[in-house]
Design a protein around this motif. Sequence first.
Motif, PDB file in Angstrom:
ATOM      1  N   ASN A  59       0.831  -1.216   0.000  1.00 28.89           N
ATOM      2  CA  ASN A  59       0.000   0.000   0.000  1.00 28.89           C
ATOM      3  C   ASN A  59       0.859   1.257   0.000  1.00 28.89           C
ATOM      4  O   ASN A  59       0.552   2.213  -0.706  1.00 28.89           O
ATOM      5  N   GLU A  60       1.935   1.245   0.760  1.00 31.47           N
ATOM      6  CA  GLU A  60       2.841   2.402   0.777  1.00 31.47           C
ATOM      7  C   GLU A  60       3.483   2.600  -0.597  1.00 31.47           C
ATOM      8  O   GLU A  60       3.581   3.727  -1.095  1.00 31.47           O
ATOM      9  N   ALA A  61       3.888   1.507  -1.217  1.00 27.04           N
ATOM     10  CA  ALA A  61       4.496   1.591  -2.546  1.00 27.04           C
ATOM     11  C   ALA A  61       3.504   2.154  -3.555  1.00 27.04           C
ATOM     12  O   ALA A  61       3.843   3.043  -4.346  1.00 27.04           O
ATOM     13  N   GLU A  62       2.273   1.660  -3.506  1.00 27.84           N
ATOM     14  CA  GLU A  62       1.273   2.156  -4.451  1.00 27.84           C
ATOM     15  C   GLU A  62       0.964   3.629  -4.188  1.00 27.84           C
ATOM     16  O   GLU A  62       0.820   4.412  -5.132  1.00 27.84           O
ATOM     17  N   ASN A  63       0.887   4.011  -2.926  1.00 27.17           N
ATOM     18  CA  ASN A  63       0.643   5.427  -2.609  1.00 27.17           C
ATOM     19  C   ASN A  63       1.741   6.315  -3.163  1.00 27.17           C
ATOM     20  O   ASN A  63       1.472   7.383  -3.719  1.00 27.17           O
ATOM     21  N   LYS A  64       2.995   5.893  -3.023  1.00 28.82           N
ATOM     22  CA  LYS A  64       4.115   6.670  -3.574  1.00 28.82           C
ATOM     23  C   LYS A  64       4.007   6.756  -5.093  1.00 28.82           C
ATOM     24  O   LYS A  64       4.214   7.814  -5.681  1.00 28.82           O
ATOM     25  N   LEU A  65       3.684   5.640  -5.725  1.00 32.32           N
ATOM     26  CA  LEU A  65       3.530   5.619  -7.172  1.00 32.32           C
ATOM     27  C   LEU A  65       2.447   6.609  -7.591  1.00 32.32           C
ATOM     28  O   LEU A  65       2.668   7.442  -8.479  1.00 32.32           O
ATOM     29  N   LEU A  66       1.300   6.533  -6.963  1.00 37.93           N
ATOM     30  CA  LEU A  66       0.171   7.382  -7.342  1.00 37.93           C
ATOM     31  C   LEU A  66       0.441   8.850  -7.052  1.00 37.93           C
ATOM     32  O   LEU A  66       0.008   9.722  -7.814  1.00 37.93           O
ATOM     33  N   ASN A  67       1.168   9.143  -5.985  1.00 35.97           N
ATOM     34  CA  ASN A  67       1.495  10.536  -5.665  1.00 35.97           C
ATOM     35  C   ASN A  67       2.412  11.173  -6.703  1.00 35.97           C
ATOM     36  O   ASN A  67       2.391  12.388  -6.888  1.00 35.97           O
ATOM     37  N   ASP A  68       3.216  10.359  -7.362  1.00 30.60           N
ATOM     38  CA  ASP A  68       4.161  10.886  -8.351  1.00 30.60           C
ATOM     39  C   ASP A  68       3.609  10.897  -9.779  1.00 30.60           C
ATOM     40  O   ASP A  68       4.318  11.294 -10.702  1.00 30.60           O
ATOM     41  N   LYS A 110      -6.167   0.626 -13.951  1.00 30.85           N
ATOM     42  CA  LYS A 110      -7.191   1.413 -14.653  1.00 30.85           C
ATOM     43  C   LYS A 110      -7.108   2.887 -14.257  1.00 30.85           C
ATOM     44  O   LYS A 110      -7.250   3.768 -15.104  1.00 30.85           O
ATOM     45  N   HIS A 111      -6.843   3.151 -12.974  1.00 33.50           N
ATOM     46  CA  HIS A 111      -6.718   4.537 -12.510  1.00 33.50           C
ATOM     47  C   HIS A 111      -5.534   5.231 -13.187  1.00 33.50           C
ATOM     48  O   HIS A 111      -5.653   6.371 -13.663  1.00 33.50           O
ATOM     49  N   VAL A 112      -4.407   4.553 -13.233  1.00 29.09           N
ATOM     50  CA  VAL A 112      -3.212   5.128 -13.859  1.00 29.09           C
ATOM     51  C   VAL A 112      -3.475   5.389 -15.345  1.00 29.09           C
ATOM     52  O   VAL A 112      -3.115   6.446 -15.874  1.00 29.09           O
ATOM     53  N   ALA A 113      -4.118   4.438 -16.011  1.00 29.51           N
ATOM     54  CA  ALA A 113      -4.448   4.629 -17.433  1.00 29.51           C
ATOM     55  C   ALA A 113      -5.326   5.868 -17.610  1.00 29.51           C
ATOM     56  O   ALA A 113      -5.117   6.654 -18.542  1.00 29.51           O
ATOM     57  N   ALA A 114      -6.270   6.074 -16.711  1.00 25.01           N
ATOM     58  CA  ALA A 114      -7.153   7.243 -16.795  1.00 25.01           C
ATOM     59  C   ALA A 114      -6.373   8.539 -16.601  1.00 25.01           C
ATOM     60  O   ALA A 114      -6.603   9.520 -17.320  1.00 25.01           O
ATOM     61  N   VAL A 115      -5.446   8.558 -15.655  1.00 26.73           N
ATOM     62  CA  VAL A 115      -4.636   9.757 -15.402  1.00 26.73           C
ATOM     63  C   VAL A 115      -3.864  10.158 -16.664  1.00 26.73           C
ATOM     64  O   VAL A 115      -3.729  11.344 -16.968  1.00 26.73           O
ATOM     65  N   TYR A 116      -3.392   9.168 -17.404  1.00 28.27           N
ATOM     66  CA  TYR A 116      -2.604   9.451 -18.607  1.00 28.27           C
ATOM     67  C   TYR A 116      -3.464   9.560 -19.870  1.00 28.27           C
ATOM     68  O   TYR A 116      -2.942   9.638 -20.978  1.00 28.27           O
ATOM     69  N   GLY A 117      -4.789   9.541 -19.705  1.00 26.90           N
ATOM     70  CA  GLY A 117      -5.675   9.743 -20.843  1.00 26.90           C
ATOM     71  C   GLY A 117      -5.992   8.482 -21.623  1.00 26.90           C
ATOM     72  O   GLY A 117      -6.488   8.557 -22.749  1.00 26.90           O
ATOM     73  N   TYR A 118      -5.746   7.337 -21.038  1.00 23.99           N
ATOM     74  CA  TYR A 118      -5.967   6.066 -21.729  1.00 23.99           C
ATOM     75  C   TYR A 118      -7.094   5.245 -21.094  1.00 23.99           C
ATOM     76  O   TYR A 118      -7.146   4.030 -21.238  1.00 23.99           O
ATOM     77  N   GLU A 119      -8.022   5.920 -20.424  1.00 24.87           N
ATOM     78  CA  GLU A 119      -9.113   5.213 -19.744  1.00 24.87           C
ATOM     79  C   GLU A 119      -9.958   4.412 -20.739  1.00 24.87           C
ATOM     80  O   GLU A 119     -10.268   3.243 -20.503  1.00 24.87           O
ATOM     81  N   SER A 120     -10.336   5.035 -21.843  1.00 22.26           N
ATOM     82  CA  SER A 120     -11.180   4.322 -22.814  1.00 22.26           C
ATOM     83  C   SER A 120     -10.414   3.165 -23.442  1.00 22.26           C
ATOM     84  O   SER A 120     -10.995   2.107 -23.704  1.00 22.26           O
ATOM     85  N   MET A 121      -9.129   3.350 -23.659  1.00 22.57           N
ATOM     86  CA  MET A 121      -8.319   2.257 -24.201  1.00 22.57           C
ATOM     87  C   MET A 121      -8.277   1.092 -23.213  1.00 22.57           C
ATOM     88  O   MET A 121      -8.385  -0.073 -23.615  1.00 22.57           O
ATOM     89  N   ALA A 122      -8.147   1.390 -21.928  1.00 21.65           N
ATOM     90  CA  ALA A 122      -8.153   0.347 -20.908  1.00 21.65           C
ATOM     91  C   ALA A 122      -9.468  -0.403 -20.919  1.00 21.65           C
ATOM     92  O   ALA A 122      -9.495  -1.642 -20.843  1.00 21.65           O
ATOM     93  N   GLU A 123     -10.567   0.313 -21.033  1.00 22.62           N
ATOM     94  CA  GLU A 123     -11.878  -0.321 -21.055  1.00 22.62           C
ATOM     95  C   GLU A 123     -12.036  -1.217 -22.277  1.00 22.62           C
ATOM     96  O   GLU A 123     -12.551  -2.330 -22.183  1.00 22.62           O
ATOM     97  N   VAL A 124     -11.582  -0.733 -23.427  1.00 21.06           N
ATOM     98  CA  VAL A 124     -11.659  -1.543 -24.651  1.00 21.06           C
ATOM     99  C   VAL A 124     -10.806  -2.794 -24.514  1.00 21.06           C
ATOM    100  O   VAL A 124     -11.242  -3.903 -24.842  1.00 21.06           O
ATOM    101  N   LEU A 125      -9.580  -2.637 -24.014  1.00 24.55           N
ATOM    102  CA  LEU A 125      -8.700  -3.794 -23.840  1.00 24.55           C
ATOM    103  C   LEU A 125      -9.325  -4.830 -22.899  1.00 24.55           C
ATOM    104  O   LEU A 125      -9.322  -6.019 -23.187  1.00 24.55           O
ATOM    105  N   LEU A 126      -9.880  -4.348 -21.801  1.00 27.86           N
ATOM    106  CA  LEU A 126     -10.507  -5.261 -20.849  1.00 27.86           C
ATOM    107  C   LEU A 126     -11.711  -5.972 -21.452  1.00 27.86           C
ATOM    108  O   LEU A 126     -11.892  -7.165 -21.240  1.00 27.86           O
ATOM    109  N   SER A 127     -12.507  -5.244 -22.206  1.00 26.67           N
ATOM    110  CA  SER A 127     -13.695  -5.881 -22.812  1.00 26.67           C
ATOM    111  C   SER A 127     -13.272  -6.893 -23.886  1.00 26.67           C
ATOM    112  O   SER A 127     -13.860  -7.961 -23.995  1.00 26.67           O
TER     113      SER A 127
END
Length: 131
Positions: A59-68, A110-127
């Motif tokens: 959780n600490e590692a992910e928090n650091k990743l997301l903060n940056d 999925k959250h990281v993909a959304a931050v970088y503007g790839y949310e719809s691409m993530a959804e398509v890939l998952l589907s």
Amino acid sequence: MFEQDYIMRLIHEMVRAFLKLIFRIDSDNKEELIFDEKEKEEEEKYTKLLNLIDEGEINEAENKLLNDLNPKDIQYFKTALMFYSYLNGKDTDFLEEHDFSRKEIMEGLKHVAAVYGYESMAEVLLSMMSE
């Protein structure tokens, strides 16, 4: 068990697709995942994150990743993808022991993909992958 394996494969394929499409990196070729000379700072951050994971501080590692996260720094998106790929490689017992799940890996990805503007691409890939 089957559901965990399925989610693990989805995560692997999603990371693989992003790396291939955006960075032209084949994640199965470990040499292509190595940071180049210009990315030494990213490599240091990545190594620290992996050390935290290995110590059970997921959780600490992910928090650091997301903060940056910085949508203007596309190279950090690669770091985030590799982070979730590494985390996905941990066995289920390790994840559960440290209060983390494959679903949390998927949600983080999925959250990281959304931050970088790839949310719809993530959804398509998952589907596509879940068909």
